[in-house]
Design a protein around this motif. Structure first.
Motif, mmCIF file in Angstrom:
data_model
loop_
_atom_site.group_PDB
_atom_site.id
_atom_site.type_symbol
_atom_site.label_atom_id
_atom_site.label_comp_id
_atom_site.label_asym_id
_atom_site.label_seq_id
_atom_site.Cartn_x
_atom_site.Cartn_y
_atom_site.Cartn_z
ATOM 1 N N LYS A 121 -16.024 4.507 -0.111
ATOM 2 C CA LYS A 121 -14.787 3.750 0.124
ATOM 3 C C LYS A 121 -14.021 4.069 -0.079
ATOM 4 N N PRO A 148 -10.395 5.213 -2.158
ATOM 5 C CA PRO A 148 -9.425 3.595 -2.851
ATOM 6 C C PRO A 148 -8.288 4.067 -2.773
ATOM 7 N N THR A 149 -7.560 5.077 -1.500
ATOM 8 C CA THR A 149 -6.158 4.965 -0.792
ATOM 9 C C THR A 149 -5.834 3.986 0.335
ATOM 10 N N GLN A 205 -9.691 -7.931 6.182
ATOM 11 C CA GLN A 205 -11.026 -7.524 5.347
ATOM 12 C C GLN A 205 -12.358 -8.657 5.601
ATOM 13 N N ASN A 237 0.582 -1.396 0.160
ATOM 14 C CA ASN A 237 0.664 -0.150 0.213
ATOM 15 C C ASN A 237 0.539 1.351 0.442
ATOM 16 N N ASN A 271 -13.705 -2.393 3.375
ATOM 17 C CA ASN A 271 -14.249 -1.796 3.049
ATOM 18 C C ASN A 271 -14.752 -0.456 3.985
ATOM 19 N N PRO A 314 -7.134 -0.237 0.165
ATOM 20 C CA PRO A 314 -8.277 -1.709 -1.115
ATOM 21 C C PRO A 314 -8.201 -2.088 -0.003
ATOM 22 N N GLU A 315 -8.093 -2.331 0.605
ATOM 23 C CA GLU A 315 -8.087 -3.847 1.802
ATOM 24 C C GLU A 315 -9.480 -2.894 2.193
#
Lengths: 227, 227
Positions: B111, B113-114, B28, B2, B119, B116-117
């Motif tokens: 969400k 996007p920084t 996740q 990341n 939710n 992604p894992e």
DNA sequence: TCAAACAAGATAGTATTACTATTGTACGCG
DNA sequence: CGCGTACAATAGTAATACTATCTTGTTTGA
């Protein structure tokens, strides 16, 4: 027999615990045990041992320990509403009524001789530490349909009513009332366990008065806002 | 790897879940499962089945499910603090800073996007429904000593800081900040499940804006009070 | 290149919890 | 006398929240 007793929702218990010796013992001793052990460590088995009865017998009064907790918390809110009702007798000014309600909400709770079976000080600690668990569940909607949260809702409505009497234009009467009711207990929990979240201090003598002061600032200033 | 990741307290996990495939999967998928099942029905066994691993393997990352919950909630508060930090860049006026913080606190979470894992939408629902359970336990003092609540406390301190910048005389900066942080989530819970406790409505489109509006009224009017 | 170290899967086992079900008994009431 | 109520006694179950041990596969670094 008691002089006074609250009529709680039928759905809370399978049989009215105020009517029998065993029922009263269950309520009385469960307050002590939940206060001491915390709700998660409290079990019907331990309670049965303590009152020298059996698990099965307790289950004849309460479907499960969650309902018992709701029963206790509901009793508390009814008690507060009764105290406030009593406190605002013959008072016309809505401002004064609200002030009295806040004071009663925030004040330190002491034994009420009207209800000799209930340890109000222990129950107060339970409300502070456990009451949110009554509704923070996946079955909240079903429980609500059964009317299990009437105690809290009723007092919230009462306080919201005072707020709207003061300013009928104010658009968040219920939100403010519920926020204040929650804050009243949360701030005490924080003072004891997470002191950096509050200015109240467990050690100061007038903590409860300070708490009432904080709530008054929050409520009265919000009510008269230009939105 | 990341671009960005939060450094959470060491005591939260036995081994950093961000470092391995399995660790990331645990985080996740636990978010999805806790959101769906609720925290009480969520178990490591079910999670293990879902990620096609074993209970024992999960226990190598988290001592128990309580610590996993604290881990998730802490992540959330750090994320909010990061968003607010970012949002107040180059802004000098404390009033404006506080307004931005309130907006971010109350706005609908989407969400990011920084990360992604994670939710964030599901995590937001978890925070609303489960976060109080992190500290409403008998071990709160030990957990606090281990620094497990730093996320919440840090953001509270930040917001209290803005409040005191606006009015250094105001005596309840932390109490007001913690109350508002709690109310921000509680009001949404009430809107969905116990609607008579709030004016917000789950069905209205601008519920989150309304919530921010309510919080602003409460906070700004309290700050400038004559005590 | 070889061995040590580590991650994680596989399997098994335990005490406790949250119930449910059934039977037996003592007491009071008409 | 007989009936219902209140409750004790006992037993049993599925699930939960772990703990322990053993094995395999992969990495790493000397």
């Amino acid at each position: 027999m008691n002089v006074l007793q609250f009529v709680l929702s039928e759905n809370l218990s399978l049989r009215d615990p105020q009517e029998t010796e065993l029922g009263r013992k269950i309520v009385q001793e469960s307050i002590e045990m939940i206060d001491m052990l915390g709700f998660e460590c409290f079990t019907f088995k331990k309670l049965a041992q303590r009152i020298e009865s059996t698990e099965a017998s307790i289950y004849r009064y309460f479907e499960n320990k969650h309902k018992l907790l709701i029963y206790l918390i509901t009793w508390y809110w009814q008690w507060l509403e009764y105290k406030i009702d009593y406190g605002i007798q013959n008072i016309a000014s809505p401002k004064q009524k609200l002030e009295i309600a806040i004071r009663i909400l925030a004040e330190r709770k002491e034994k009420d001789p009207t209800f000799p079976e209930i340890n109000e000080e222990a129950l107060y600690r339970i409300v502070i530490a456990e009451s949110d668990k009554t509704y923070l569940t996946k079955q909240v909607d079903e429980d609500n349909k059964e009317g299990l949260f009437r105690g809290f809702k009723s007092l919230c409505k009462m306080i919201a009513g005072f707020i709207r009497e003061i300013n009928p234009e104010f658009e968040f009467a219920h939100s403010l009332a519920s926020t204040a009711m929650q804050a009243a207990h949360q701030q005490l929990f924080f003072a004891r366990h997470l002191p950096s979240l509050t200015e109240l201090s467990d050690s100061q003598q007038d903590m409860h008065a300070q708490n009432a002061h904080f709530l008054k600032i929050m409520i009265f200033n919000s009510i008269n806002s230009a939105t």
